[in-house]
Enzyme design. Structure first.
Site, PDB file in Angstrom:
ATOM      1  N   ASN A  99       0.833  -1.197   0.000  1.00  0.00           N
ATOM      2  CA  ASN A  99       0.000   0.000   0.000  1.00  0.00           C
ATOM      3  C   ASN A  99       0.869   1.248   0.000  1.00  0.00           C
ATOM      4  OD1 ASN A  99      -2.904  -0.452  -0.054  1.00  0.00           O
ATOM      5  ND2 ASN A  99      -2.621  -1.609   1.844  1.00  0.00           N
ATOM      6  N   ASP A 114      -2.783   2.549   4.624  1.00  0.00           N
ATOM      7  CA  ASP A 114      -3.359   1.985   3.394  1.00  0.00           C
ATOM      8  C   ASP A 114      -2.935   2.870   2.227  1.00  0.00           C
ATOM      9  OD1 ASP A 114      -5.256   0.763   1.437  1.00  0.00           O
ATOM     10  OD2 ASP A 114      -6.114  -0.149   3.231  1.00  0.00           O
TER      11      ASP A 114
END
Length: 268
Positions: A125, A175
Site C-alpha cells: 500500500n 493503506d
C-alpha cells in the site's frame, strides 16, 4: 472524472463530481488498482494475477501481461504510475487476516516488461511519488510501516530505504496514499477512521477523522486538484460488516491544499 474500484464487487466506478453521477462497469476478476492511459476512457488495470486493458465505453477487458501464475492465492492490490509513466503495483495473499507475506512489488515498463522489486510483501500500500523531493513511498500494512526511498526517475530505481512512519502509536494501519503540492503525504488509516497528513520529514501534520471505519485510498481531484477523495471498505466479500452506516462510502474533503497529478501510463 474520478475512477475507483470495488475489489470484492468486481466493479470499476466512474464518478462525475460536477453532475454528481456515479456509473459502474463489471470487470472479470477483482481489480486492485488502475491507472489512466493517454487515451481518455482507456485504463490499465491490475486484477487478480495480471494486467488488463479496460475500455470504459465498451466495457471490454483485454488481458495483457500475467505478472504471477494463477492459483497462488495472491491478487493484485495498490498501484500507481511514477512521474515517467511506469506502473508500480503490488500483490498480496487474498485473505489478509491470514497474515501471509507472499506478495511482491512490481515495476511495469511501457512495453509490458516488468521487474520484481521487492519480495515477501504482506499487504502492499501507500505507493506514492514526490517528484519535487525525488522520493518514492511504499508501505506494508501488515508491518504497519511506511518507507521512503530516494527515487532515480531515469532508471525507475528506489534506493536508500528508510522508515518514514510507523503506526504503532497512530490510528489503524497505513493503506493508500498520495502526495500534495507541498510534498506532504496523505495516508488513509484503515481500521483507524482517519486520514493522516505527514510532512516530508515524517512528522504527523494533520489528522482528519472520517465517518468510515476503514478508509482505503486518497486521491486529489477536481478541476483545480483541490478536493481530496477517499474510498472506504464496506461489508461483504472478504470483509465482515462493521455496523458503521457510512462504511463503503466515497468521501470528498476540502483539504485546503492542492494535489499533484499522476502521469498516464507510458505504454499504448
Amino acid at each position: 472524472m474520478l475512477y475507483w474500484v470495488d475489489i470484492d464487487g468486481r466493479l470499476v466506478h466512474r464518478y462525475d463530481p460536477a453532475a454528481g453521477l456515479d456509473e459502474t462497469r463489471s470487470v472479470p476478476g477483482r481489480p486492485g488498482s488502475l491507472v489512466r492511459s493517454e487515451q481518455p476512457g482507456r485504463l490499465l488495470m491490475a486484477a487478480e494475477n495480471e494486467l488488463v486493458w479496460f475500455d470504459w465505453d465498451s466495457g471490454v477487458a483485454t488481458p495483457w501481461v500475467a505478472l504471477e501464475p494463477p492459483g497462488t492465492g495472491n491478487r493484485m492490490n495498490d498501484g500507481r504510475t511514477d512521474p515517467a509513466g511506469r506502473y508500480w503495483v503490488g500483490s498480496m495473499y487474498q485473505l489478509a487476516v491470514e497474515r501471509r507475506s507472499t506478495g511482491q512489488l512490481y515495476r511495469i515498463e511501457g512495453d509490458g516488461s516488468f521487474h520484481v522489486i521487492k519480495r515477501e510483501v504482506g499487504v502492499p500500500n501507500a505507493l506514492a511519488f514526490d517528484p519535487e523531493h525525488e522520493r518514492m513511498y511504499f508501505a506494508d500494512s501488515l508491518l504497519e510501516t511506511i518507507w521512503a526511498y530516494d527515487y532515480d526517475l531515469g532508471t525507475g530505481t528506489p534506493r536508500n530505504e528508510t522508515v518514514f512512519a510507523e503506526f504503532s502509536d497512530l490510528p489503524g494501519r497505513p493503506d493508500g496514499a498520495c502526495v500534495d503540492s507541498e510534498g506532504c503525504l496523505w495516508v488513509a488509516a484503515v481500521h483507524g477512521g482517519a486520514v493522516l497528513r505527514f510532512t516530508p520529514d515524517g512528522s504527523l501534520d494533520r489528522r482528519i477523522d472520517v465517518p468510515v471505519t476503514k478508509p482505503t485510498m486518497t486521491a486529489f481531484g477536481g478541476n483545480d486538484l483541490g478536493t481530496l477523495f477517499v474510498t472506504s471498505i464496506g461489508g461483504g466479500g472478504s470483509h465482515p460488516p462493521t455496523g458503521q452506516p457510512g462504511d463503503g462510502d466515497l468521501l470528498a474533503i476540502d483539504a485546503g491544499v492542492t494535489g499533484v497529478p499522476d502521469a498516464p501510463f507510458a505504454g499504448a
